[in-house]
Each structure stands twice: as structure tokens, then as C-alpha cells.
Design a protein around this motif. Structure first.
Motif, PDB file in Angstrom:
ATOM      1  N   ASN A   1       7.962  20.579   1.087  1.00 61.54           N
ATOM      2  CA  ASN A   1       7.150  19.517   1.387  1.00 61.54           C
ATOM      3  C   ASN A   1       7.205  18.194   0.520  1.00 61.54           C
ATOM      4  O   ASN A   1       6.683  18.341  -0.746  1.00 61.54           O
ATOM      5  N   LEU A   2       8.161  17.305   0.865  1.00 63.18           N
ATOM      6  CA  LEU A   2       8.413  15.973   0.012  1.00 63.18           C
ATOM      7  C   LEU A   2       8.251  14.769   0.977  1.00 63.18           C
ATOM      8  O   LEU A   2       8.408  15.091   2.287  1.00 63.18           O
ATOM      9  N   ILE A   3       8.035  13.896   0.219  1.00 61.00           N
ATOM     10  CA  ILE A   3       8.072  12.500   1.210  1.00 61.00           C
ATOM     11  C   ILE A   3       9.370  11.710   0.524  1.00 61.00           C
ATOM     12  O   ILE A   3       9.741  11.589  -0.404  1.00 61.00           O
ATOM     13  N   VAL A   4      10.121  11.409   1.820  1.00 61.86           N
ATOM     14  CA  VAL A   4      11.344  10.716   1.546  1.00 61.86           C
ATOM     15  C   VAL A   4      11.146   9.112   1.911  1.00 61.86           C
ATOM     16  O   VAL A   4      10.457   8.964   3.019  1.00 61.86           O
ATOM     17  N   GLU A   5      11.702   8.115   1.275  1.00 59.73           N
ATOM     18  CA  GLU A   5      11.711   6.781   1.417  1.00 59.73           C
ATOM     19  C   GLU A   5      13.154   6.536   1.896  1.00 59.73           C
ATOM     20  O   GLU A   5      14.039   6.326   1.276  1.00 59.73           O
ATOM     21  N   SER A   6      13.081   6.466   3.312  1.00 60.91           N
ATOM     22  CA  SER A   6      14.521   6.054   4.060  1.00 60.91           C
ATOM     23  C   SER A   6      14.524   4.561   4.018  1.00 60.91           C
ATOM     24  O   SER A   6      13.448   3.898   4.463  1.00 60.91           O
TER      25      SER A   6
ATOM     26  N   GLU B   1       0.963  -1.404  -0.255  1.00 55.71           N
ATOM     27  CA  GLU B   1       0.202  -0.166  -0.062  1.00 55.71           C
ATOM     28  C   GLU B   1       0.775   1.176  -0.027  1.00 55.71           C
ATOM     29  O   GLU B   1       0.578   2.335  -0.724  1.00 55.71           O
ATOM     30  N   ARG B   2       1.999   1.129   0.474  1.00 55.69           N
ATOM     31  CA  ARG B   2       2.872   2.207   0.736  1.00 55.69           C
ATOM     32  C   ARG B   2       3.520   2.535  -0.515  1.00 55.69           C
ATOM     33  O   ARG B   2       3.751   3.762  -0.867  1.00 55.69           O
ATOM     34  N   GLN B   3       3.751   1.591  -1.199  1.00 51.14           N
ATOM     35  CA  GLN B   3       4.680   1.492  -2.615  1.00 51.14           C
ATOM     36  C   GLN B   3       3.564   2.179  -3.631  1.00 51.14           C
ATOM     37  O   GLN B   3       4.055   2.933  -4.312  1.00 51.14           O
ATOM     38  N   MET B   4       2.280   1.695  -3.572  1.00 56.15           N
ATOM     39  CA  MET B   4       1.284   2.234  -4.196  1.00 56.15           C
ATOM     40  C   MET B   4       1.063   3.919  -4.283  1.00 56.15           C
ATOM     41  O   MET B   4       0.985   4.665  -5.043  1.00 56.15           O
ATOM     42  N   TYR B   5       1.236   4.167  -2.847  1.00 54.89           N
ATOM     43  CA  TYR B   5       1.034   5.622  -2.502  1.00 54.89           C
ATOM     44  C   TYR B   5       2.155   6.618  -3.018  1.00 54.89           C
ATOM     45  O   TYR B   5       2.061   7.559  -3.539  1.00 54.89           O
TER      46      TYR B   5
ATOM     47  N   GLU C   1      10.831   3.118   5.036  1.00 49.50           N
ATOM     48  CA  GLU C   1       9.945   3.897   5.974  1.00 49.50           C
ATOM     49  C   GLU C   1       9.929   5.285   5.385  1.00 49.50           C
ATOM     50  O   GLU C   1      10.815   5.965   4.821  1.00 49.50           O
ATOM     51  N   LEU C   2       8.613   5.787   5.280  1.00 45.67           N
ATOM     52  CA  LEU C   2       8.031   6.957   4.820  1.00 45.67           C
ATOM     53  C   LEU C   2       8.554   8.360   5.819  1.00 45.67           C
ATOM     54  O   LEU C   2       8.295   7.940   7.032  1.00 45.67           O
ATOM     55  N   THR C   3       9.140   9.308   5.370  1.00 50.89           N
ATOM     56  CA  THR C   3       9.573  10.251   6.155  1.00 50.89           C
ATOM     57  C   THR C   3       9.406  11.507   5.397  1.00 50.89           C
ATOM     58  O   THR C   3       8.989  11.524   4.393  1.00 50.89           O
ATOM     59  N   THR C   4       9.685  12.657   5.962  1.00 45.71           N
ATOM     60  CA  THR C   4       9.770  14.146   5.296  1.00 45.71           C
ATOM     61  C   THR C   4      11.153  14.566   5.761  1.00 45.71           C
ATOM     62  O   THR C   4      12.165  14.380   6.744  1.00 45.71           O
ATOM     63  N   PRO C   5      11.547  15.796   4.770  1.00 46.77           N
ATOM     64  CA  PRO C   5      12.929  16.465   5.219  1.00 46.77           C
ATOM     65  C   PRO C   5      12.853  17.180   6.786  1.00 46.77           C
ATOM     66  O   PRO C   5      13.820  17.042   7.390  1.00 46.77           O
ATOM     67  N   LEU C   6      11.389  17.650   7.090  1.00 46.61           N
ATOM     68  CA  LEU C   6      11.394  18.192   8.278  1.00 46.61           C
ATOM     69  C   LEU C   6      11.624  17.151   9.461  1.00 46.61           C
ATOM     70  O   LEU C   6      12.113  17.361  10.566  1.00 46.61           O
ATOM     71  N   HIS C   7      11.233  15.877   9.263  1.00 49.95           N
ATOM     72  CA  HIS C   7      11.386  14.941  10.203  1.00 49.95           C
ATOM     73  C   HIS C   7      12.655  14.459  10.363  1.00 49.95           C
ATOM     74  O   HIS C   7      13.214  14.194  11.377  1.00 49.95           O
ATOM     75  N   ILE C   8      13.422  14.398   9.144  1.00 49.04           N
ATOM     76  CA  ILE C   8      14.853  13.819   9.362  1.00 49.04           C
ATOM     77  C   ILE C   8      15.595  15.045   9.903  1.00 49.04           C
ATOM     78  O   ILE C   8      16.488  14.648  11.043  1.00 49.04           O
TER      79      ILE C   8
END
Length: 461
Positions: free
Chosen positions: A87-92, A24-28, A114-121
Motif C-alpha cells: 500500500n503505497l502512493i506513487v506520484e506519476s 494540496e496534493r503536495q502537502m498530502y 498524478e497520485l496513483t498506487t502500485p495496484l492502479h499501475i
């Protein structure tokens, strides 16, 4: 491919049970314009409109990833110039591996994404200047592709400056993650104290409950032995009598947490603060285990002394039929360095029940590595029946290590206890649970007072 024809190991088969979530995450990730992103947004009691007009894009650029994970501020300034969106989604790549199907019928073992964002990192690694730059580029503080906000990340890792920045840019101090945790629940280390202060200054609810365990921040501080957090939450009006899903109050939680020798002082300080604020020593959890039961189980002598001074009952039994004395004797074998003999002495001086004499050989077998525990326990009896079983229950290496003590013990098989000891037993019997308070008032010399209070001598007579 059916499960019946799957040829990989049982571990691989079990991993298929969680593949649905990954797919599901990959589809997203492949379709950033879909409304599926809304399922990853934070559930909030007071939702606010997001500042972004479009769902964030998924970033696969390794140059961007490297700049984010290394905290390269100059590179971020080039990659996110004025007018660009942060506002980006990063796959770590996570640390766990699982079997993944990228094409129909083809499986490979790969790292979990794992899905994250630049802000989270930036927030999770304490890159405050990078975080500031991203915020100035309009990064959404409420974005939560993996179920928690950047503020949760900053608090979990104890980065106070990052937490302050996020709060000043509008991050909710009461945001709830998909696991049902508020940022205050993520403050679980001494380094997170400043984060907790900022959260409370920005309106965090000091008695907010976690979804699964029903813990308040005070429960969390107590469970992790955090005196600074405990004092802070009490100053902001944290409730002392709130129970979590196990029926534990913060005091129960502080006593029940497993504690290493170097952490005993911190947990004692937490208990001292809770008791000074009015916590009840007689409140049991869902198994009727009182704080004293758990302090004995975790062998924290200073906390046991503290609870006894506040009137804790030494003979209350939990639903399993154990009194505090049972709990400490069960723990002696693997926590001898915690000074369990101090707890046994304190319990006996406050009128604790004794071990049934017929069970003393068994206690000797499991507690022989702590001769002082054996000493204080046996000094509560006016007579002992030493048999060959007692000798057999002490391994030869333990006997050699504590030879002087065990020779004095086994010599009691040849005769009765001393007259001095018999007089001590008689006086203690008369005083009962009043021993700690009455003995100092007798006007006896100090060495006699200590003798009546079962002071350790490293031999029996």
C-alpha cells in the motif's frame, strides 16, 4: 506575489486557478500520517473498513517506479517480499504542464503530478501477475488517491483478467469514483466486454446511474456503439426507457453519437438490439429530437431504414424547427461518403416534406458534391425552374467531376420533365406515405417498381 504584478503569459495566469489543488496534493504527499488522505478515499454506498492500519506511505523510489511501470515481476518480488506492505502512493508524471510554486515567490513550469498506487499501475497496464503479487501482499483494492479504484483502471483499459483478480479479492463492483462513475461506466471499448461480464457476475448494478450525466451502463454502451455490451446488459435486465440528464434514452444516445463511416455498422447493430427489445422510436430528448432526427444528422442510412420500418415519424419537428430531412441535408456537405442519398430517398418514400422550391438552388450549392442526393431530391418534383443561379452554384471542378449528371440537370431549363417522370410523380402523390408498402403489391416489373421508389440513375430527365 499579487496577480497584478505577475509577469507570465495569460496561459500561466489561468494555470494559477488550479494550483490550489496541486498544492494540496503536495502537502498530502509530504505528510502521509495526516488525515487528509481520507478526502481521497472512494465515496461508497456501502463502505467497508480498510484492511490497512496506517495511511499508505508515499513512494519516491525510482527503482520501484520502474518495476511497476514496466511490469517487472521478478523485481516486484524482490521489492515486495513476504510481510511487506504494497500500500503505497506513487506520484506519476502526467502529460500536462503547469506553473508550480515550490518555494514562496518562486515559480517553475513542470509536469503535473498524478497520485496513483502500485495496484492502479498494474491493473491499468494489464500486468495481471504483478497485480496478483501485490494483492497477495495485502494491497488495498479500495485505495483511491486520485478518486478512482484500481478496478476502474482495469475496466477503462479493458484488462479482464485484472478486473477478475480485483473482484475476487473483494473490490466492489459498484464502487463510485469521485467523478460519479461505477466500473461498468468505464467499459467503453469492445475490449472491455469481458470486464463487464465479470462485473455483473460479481453483483454490479446494471441500471446504476453516473453522477454528472445520469447515464446507465446501457447509455454508455449505446453511445460507444458496443453491440456486445448492449446484448449483455439487456440480458441482465437493463431498462430501455431510462433518460439521462439530456432526456435521452439509450436508443436516442445510440443515434445521437457522431459516427465515423467504419463505425456505422456497430451503431446500427446496437439500435437493432434496442428496438428488438422494445425501445420506443417516438421518444424525444429534451430538444424533442427523435432517434430519426439524430440518425439523419449523423447520416447512418441502415439505422434510418431500421427506424422507419419501426414506424418512426418522418415529419416530426424538433424544437429548433427541423424535420429529419433538414438534418440530413445539412450534413451532406461533410458526410457524402456515408451515402446520404439513401436517407433522402427513404424519407421521401415514407412521405417526408420536401424542400421549398425556392430553396433548391441553395441546397444545390451545399450538396453538389453528392449528385445522387440532388437527383433523388429533384425527382420528387413534377416541374423545376432551372435558372442561371443553379449553374453558378455548382463549382467548375464539381461540374467536371460529375459532368454527365449536371449536363442532364441543366438541360431541363430548355423543356419540361418527361411524361414518364410526370406519371411517377402522380402515382407517388396518390400513394403518399404508403409508397414503400404499396409499390411491391402493384405487380409491376422490378425496374418499374425501382423507378417508382426513386432508384438512382445518375441523371435526370
Amino acid at each position: 506575489m499579487s496577480r497584478g504584478s505577475f509577469v507570465f503569459t495569460p496561459t500561466a495566469l489561468r494555470s494559477l486557478l488550479v494550483d490550489e489543488d496541486l498544492l494540496e496534493r503536495q502537502m498530502y504527499a509530504k505528510s502521509s500520517t495526516t488525515s487528509r488522505f481520507n478526502s481521497y478515499l472512494l465515496k461508497r454506498a456501502d463502505p467497508r473498513p480498510t484492511p490497512t492500519a496506517h495511511p499508505p506511505q508515499v513512494c519516491h523510489d525510482l527503482v520501484v517506479h520502474n518495476a511497476l511501470f514496466t511490469g517487472d515481476l521478478e523485481a516486484l518480488r524482490r521489492l515486495f517480499p513476504k510481510g511487506s506492505s504494497a500500500n503505497l502512493i506513487v506520484e506519476s508524471r502526467g502529460g500536462d504542464m503547469r506553473w508550480v510554486s515550490r518555494n514562496a515567490g518562486l515559480w517553475s513550469l513542470t509536469y503535473e503530478q498524478e497520485l496513483t498506487t502500485p495496484l492502479h499501475i498494474a491493473a491499468g497496464r494489464g500486468f495481471s501477475e504483478c497485480l496478483r503479487h501485490l494483492l497477495q501482499r495485502g494491497a488495498d483494492v479500495e485505495l483511491s488517491p486520485a478518486g478512482s479504484t484500481a478496478l476502474h483502471e482495469a475496466c477503462e483499459n479493458g484488462h479482464a483478467e485484472c478486473a477478475k483478480l480485483l473482484l475476487s479479492y473483494g473490490a466492489s463492483a459498484n464502487a463510485v469514483s469521485e467523478e460519479g462513475l461505477m466500473p461498468l461506466h468505464m467499459c467503453t471499448s469492445p475490449a472491455s466486454l469481458e470486464c463487464a461480464k465479470y462485473l455483473l457476475q460479481f453483483g454490479a448494478t446494471v441500471n446504476g446511474r453516473s453522477l454528472e450525466e445520469d447515464n446507465t451502463p446501457l447509455h454508455v454502451a449505446a453511445q460507444h456503439g458496443l453491440p456486445g455490451h448492449t446484448e449483455l446488459y439487456l440480458r441482465y435486465g437493463a431498462a430501455l426507457d431510462r433518460r439521462n440528464d439530456e432526456g435521452s434514452t439509450p436508443l436516442n444516445a445510440a443515434c445521437s453519437r457522431p459516427q465515423e463511416a467504419e463505425d456505422l455498422g456497430r451503431y446500427h447493430d446496437v439500435c437493432r438490439m434496442l428496438l428488438a427489445a422494445g425501445a420506443d422510436v417516438h421518444t424525444g430528448d429534451q430538444d424533442n429530437q427523435l432517434p430519426l432526427h439524430m440518425a439523419c444528422k449523423n447520416v447512418n442510412p441502415d439505422t434510418v431504414d431500421l427506424l422507419l420500418r419501426h414506424g418512426a415519424s418522418v415529419n416530426t419537428m424538433c424544437y429548433a424547427g427541423d424535420a429529419p430531412m433538414h438534418n440530413v441535408l445539412k450534413a451532406v456537405a461533410y458526410k457524402a461518403t456515408h451515402q446520404p442519398e439513401r436517407i433522402v430517398r427513404a424519407l421521401l418514400n415514407h412521405g417526408s416534406i420536401r424542400v421549398w422550391p425556392g430553396a433548391l438552388p441553395k441546397v444545390l450549392k451545399y450538396c453538389c458534391d453528392s449528385p445522387r442526393t440532388i437527383e433523388v431530391l429533384l425527382n420528387a418534383y413534377d416541374r423545376l425552374k432551372i435558372t442561371d443561379t443553379w449553374v453558378e452554384n455548382v463549382p467548375p471542378d464539381v461540374f467536371q467531376t460529375h459532368r454527365g449528371f449536371y449536363e442532364s440537370l441543366f438541360s431541363l431549363a430548355q423543356g419540361p420533365r418527361s411524361l414518364q417522370h410526370l406519371a411517377r410523380c402522380k402515382l407517388r402523390l396518390v400513394l403518399g406515405a404508403r409508397v414503400p408498402s404499396a409499390v411491391p403489391k402493384l405487380g409491376l416489373p422490378t425496374f418499374l417498381q425501382n423507378y417508382l421508389l426513386l432508384e438512382f440513375r445518375d441523371y435526370v430527365h
